[in-house]
Write an enzyme that holds these catalytic residues in place. Structure first.
Site, mmCIF file in Angstrom:
data_model
loop_
_atom_site.group_PDB
_atom_site.id
_atom_site.type_symbol
_atom_site.label_atom_id
_atom_site.label_comp_id
_atom_site.label_asym_id
_atom_site.label_seq_id
_atom_site.Cartn_x
_atom_site.Cartn_y
_atom_site.Cartn_z
ATOM 1 N N ARG A 234 31.001 46.980 33.780
ATOM 2 C CA ARG A 234 30.267 47.450 34.953
ATOM 3 C C ARG A 234 29.717 48.852 34.694
ATOM 4 O O ARG A 234 30.373 49.682 34.043
ATOM 5 C CB ARG A 234 31.183 47.501 36.191
ATOM 6 C CG ARG A 234 31.515 46.130 36.770
ATOM 7 C CD ARG A 234 30.293 45.441 37.369
ATOM 8 N NE ARG A 234 30.625 44.165 37.974
ATOM 9 C CZ ARG A 234 30.441 42.970 37.408
ATOM 10 N NH1 ARG A 234 29.925 42.888 36.193
ATOM 11 N NH2 ARG A 234 30.731 41.863 38.052
ATOM 12 N N HIS B 191 21.943 43.130 32.040
ATOM 13 C CA HIS B 191 23.124 42.454 32.580
ATOM 14 C C HIS B 191 23.103 40.953 32.224
ATOM 15 O O HIS B 191 23.127 40.086 33.110
ATOM 16 C CB HIS B 191 23.201 42.648 34.110
ATOM 17 C CG HIS B 191 24.566 42.421 34.681
ATOM 18 N ND1 HIS B 191 25.081 43.177 35.701
ATOM 19 C CD2 HIS B 191 25.531 41.519 34.371
ATOM 20 C CE1 HIS B 191 26.290 42.746 36.012
ATOM 21 N NE2 HIS B 191 26.587 41.742 35.202
HETATM 22 P P1 NAP Z 1 40.301 39.763 33.818
HETATM 23 O O1 NAP Z 1 40.694 38.465 33.235
HETATM 24 O O2 NAP Z 1 40.722 40.079 35.205
HETATM 25 O O3 NAP Z 1 40.839 40.900 32.825
HETATM 26 C C1 NAP Z 1 40.889 42.237 33.186
HETATM 27 C C2 NAP Z 1 41.693 42.994 32.138
HETATM 28 O O4 NAP Z 1 41.623 44.382 32.443
HETATM 29 C C3 NAP Z 1 43.166 42.598 32.127
HETATM 30 O O5 NAP Z 1 43.663 42.601 30.824
HETATM 31 C C4 NAP Z 1 43.809 43.722 32.945
HETATM 32 O O6 NAP Z 1 45.163 43.976 32.627
HETATM 33 C C5 NAP Z 1 42.960 44.901 32.525
HETATM 34 N N1 NAP Z 1 43.031 45.986 33.509
HETATM 35 C C6 NAP Z 1 42.708 45.952 34.816
HETATM 36 N N2 NAP Z 1 42.929 47.139 35.395
HETATM 37 C C7 NAP Z 1 43.417 47.939 34.415
HETATM 38 C C8 NAP Z 1 43.848 49.293 34.391
HETATM 39 N N3 NAP Z 1 43.835 50.062 35.489
HETATM 40 N N4 NAP Z 1 44.290 49.796 33.217
HETATM 41 C C9 NAP Z 1 44.336 49.021 32.113
HETATM 42 N N5 NAP Z 1 43.931 47.725 32.074
HETATM 43 C C10 NAP Z 1 43.479 47.204 33.216
HETATM 44 O O7 NAP Z 1 38.720 39.946 33.780
HETATM 45 P P2 NAP Z 1 37.659 39.218 32.835
HETATM 46 O O8 NAP Z 1 37.374 37.854 33.309
HETATM 47 O O9 NAP Z 1 38.080 39.385 31.428
HETATM 48 O O10 NAP Z 1 36.352 40.099 33.142
HETATM 49 C C11 NAP Z 1 36.341 41.503 32.941
HETATM 50 C C12 NAP Z 1 35.131 42.119 33.575
HETATM 51 O O11 NAP Z 1 33.956 41.796 32.848
HETATM 52 C C13 NAP Z 1 34.784 41.604 34.991
HETATM 53 O O12 NAP Z 1 35.578 42.225 35.963
HETATM 54 C C14 NAP Z 1 33.328 41.971 35.121
HETATM 55 O O13 NAP Z 1 33.182 43.253 35.686
HETATM 56 C C15 NAP Z 1 32.827 42.008 33.676
HETATM 57 N N6 NAP Z 1 31.826 40.949 33.412
HETATM 58 C C16 NAP Z 1 30.587 41.320 33.032
HETATM 59 C C17 NAP Z 1 29.640 40.358 32.751
HETATM 60 C C18 NAP Z 1 28.271 40.720 32.255
HETATM 61 O O14 NAP Z 1 27.401 39.862 32.167
HETATM 62 N N7 NAP Z 1 28.041 41.961 31.870
HETATM 63 C C19 NAP Z 1 29.971 38.995 32.882
HETATM 64 C C20 NAP Z 1 31.253 38.659 33.288
HETATM 65 C C21 NAP Z 1 32.191 39.649 33.539
HETATM 66 P P3 NAP Z 1 46.281 42.875 32.936
HETATM 67 O O15 NAP Z 1 46.020 41.761 31.944
HETATM 68 O O16 NAP Z 1 47.556 43.555 32.672
HETATM 69 O O17 NAP Z 1 46.084 42.439 34.355
HETATM 70 C C1 GLV Z 2 28.881 39.182 35.972
HETATM 71 O O1 GLV Z 2 28.703 40.355 35.809
HETATM 72 C C2 GLV Z 2 30.105 38.628 36.430
HETATM 73 O O2 GLV Z 2 30.966 39.383 36.912
HETATM 74 O O3 GLV Z 2 30.257 37.390 36.340
#
Ligand code: NAP
Ligand code: GLV
Length: 313
Positions: A227, A275
Site C-alpha cells: 500500500r 497498482h
Molecule cells: P496476509 O496474509 O494478511 O499477511 C500479512 C502479513 O503481514 C502476515 O505475515 C502478518 O504477520 C504480517 N504483519 C501484519 N502486521 C504486522 C506488523 N505490525 N508487524 C509485522 N508483521 C505484520 O496478507 P496478504 O494476503 O499476504 O496481503 C498483504 C498485502 O498485500 C494486502 O494487505 C494488500 O495491502 C497488499 N496487496 C496488494 C496488491 C497489489 O496489487 N498491489 C494485491 C493484493 C494485495 P502474521 O503472519 O504474524 O499475522
Molecule cells: C489489491 O490491492 C488487493 O488488496 O487485492
C-alpha cells in the site's frame, strides 16, 4: 439466497453471470441508487455508505481483494458503513500469489542484473560494462510473510537468493530466515533489496520511513507491492537523493491514480506501475467465495480469510 454485488470498476454483468453459474438458485444483483432490497451476502469493493448500511440480514461480506485497509479506514471515518457483527472476509491468494511472484521476480532480476542501469546507458549511447551483483551480497528482505509474502519469499529463495522474512508472529519457512515483530533490526540489517507485502494497519502505516531506510545496506532497492500509505514519501525521495536507496519500484501510492504533478513521476530512480502487481481474477475469486457461502449456509464457522478487526487485517 440473495447476493449483492458491487464493484465500481469491474464488469458487473460478467461477475454476476459467473456467480450465478456456480450458485444457480441464487438471486444475484448489483447495487443501484435508492435500492432497499436486503441480501444474505455482499460481494463488494470500495462500497459507499448507502450500499451496505441498510443491509440488516447479511451473513457475510466478501471484500473483492486481499487488503481491507480502505474499507476499515472508511468505517472509522463513517461509522455505520459496515453493518455490525457481520463477518468480513477477504480474498486469500485466489491467483494473486502467482502474480506477485511474477512481479517480484521481474523487478528483482531487473535490479540484480542492472538492466535499469543499462537502459539508462542506452539513452546516452554508452557502452560500459558494470560489475555484477553477487547472490551473497544481494540479500532480499520480505516484510509480511502472509499468504502473498510467504510465496514471494519462497520463490526468490528457490532462485538462489538469500531471503529474510519478517512478520508479526514467527514463521518457519524452508530456505527463508524468519524474524518476528520484535526482531526488526536483525531482519533489516544486511538487506540489499526490500519487498513490502504487509497489510496497511495503524501499526504498519508509514513503516517505510527514514529510520528504516537508514538501516538498509547502502545503495539498497525498494519494491513496494502493498500500500502507498506504508511509505513516507518525503523520506523516500530524500533517501534516493542521498543515494541510500539506489532505486525503487512502486506499484501502490497514497493517492491513486498518482497525481500528474507528483514528484515520483519525474524521479528517474523510481519505476511506477498502476497498482497491477496482483489483480483480482473473477475465475479464481468466485469459487473461493462460493465455497465459503456454501459452508456458512450449512452452519459451519468459516475462519479462512476472516478479518480480525482488532488487528486490522
Ligand atoms: P496476509 O496474509 O494478511 O499477511 C500479512 C502479513 O503481514 C502476515 O505475515 C502478518 O504477520 C504480517 N504483519 C501484519 N502486521 C504486522 C506488523 N505490525 N508487524 C509485522 N508483521 C505484520 O496478507 P496478504 O494476503 O499476504 O496481503 C498483504 C498485502 O498485500 C494486502 O494487505 C494488500 O495491502 C497488499 N496487496 C496488494 C496488491 C497489489 O496489487 N498491489 C494485491 C493484493 C494485495 P502474521 O503472519 O504474524 O499475522
Ligand atoms: C489489491 O490491492 C488487493 O488488496 O487485492
Amino acid at each position: 439466497m440473495d447476493i449483492l454485488f458491487y464493484h465500481p470498476s469491474a464488469d458487473s454483468n460478467d461477475w454476476i453471470a459467473r456467480i450465478m453459474a456456480q450458485l444457480p438458485n441464487a438471486n444475484v444483483y448489483t447495487y443501484h441508487q435508492g435500492a432497499t432490497q436486503t441480501a444474505d451476502y455482499a460481494l463488494v469493493w470500495d462500497p459507499t455508505r448507502e450500499i451496505l448500511s441498510h443491509q440488516d440480514n447479511l451473513k457475510g461480506i466478501f471484500i473483492l481483494g486481499a487488503g481491507v485497509d480502505k474499507i476499515l479506514n472508511q468505517q472509522k471515518r463513517m461509522p455505520g458503513l459496515l453493518p455490525q457483527n457481520v463477518p468480513l472476509y477477504r480474498l486469500e491468494d485466489a491467483g494473486m500469489a502467482l502474480q506477485m511472484q511474477e512481479y517480484a521476480i521481474a523487478s528483482v532480476m531487473r535490479y540484480f542484473r542492472r538492466l535499469d542501469e543499462y537502459y539508462q546507458q542506452q539513452q546516452h549511447k554508452q557502452w560500459h560494462v558494470l560489475s555484477a551483483h553477487s547472490y551473497e551480497e544481494f540479500v532480499i528482505g520480505v516484510m509480511g510473510l502472509g499468504v502473498l509474502g510467504e510465496q514471494v519469499a519462497t520463490r526468490l529463495a528457490a532462485l538462489g537468493f538469500k531471503v529474510k522474512g519478517w512478520s508479526r508472529s514467527k514463521k518457519s519457512i524452508d530456505h527463508v530466515d524468519c524474524y518476528s515483530q520484535n526482531q526488526h533490526d536483525e531482519f533489516i540489517s544486511g538487506t540489499k533489496l526490500l519487498i513490502n507485502l504487509l497489510p496497511c494497519t495503524p501499526q504498519t502505516q508509514g513503516i517505510l520511513n527514514k529510520s528504516l531506510f537508514t538501516k538498509l545496506e547502502d545503495g539498497a532497492y525498494l519494491i513496494n507491492l502493498a500500500r502507498g500509505n506504508h511509505v513516507v514519501e518525503e523520506d523516500l525521495l530524500n533517501a534516493i537523493a542521498n543515494k541510500k536507496i539506489k532505486a525503487a519500484t512502486l506499484d501502490v501510492f497514497a493517492t491513486e491514480p498518482l497525481p500528474s504533478e507528483h514528484p515520483f513521476w519525474c524521479t528517474p530512480e523510481i519505476t511506477i506501475t498502476p497498482h497491477i502487481s496482483a489483480l483480482t481474477q473473477a475465475d479464481k475469486a468466485i469459487p473461493q467465495i462460493v465455497e465459503k457461502i456454501l459452508r456458512i449456509e450449512k452452519g459451519e464457522k468459516v475462519a479462512e480469510g476472516l478479518i480480525d478487526l482488532e488487528k486490522g487485517y
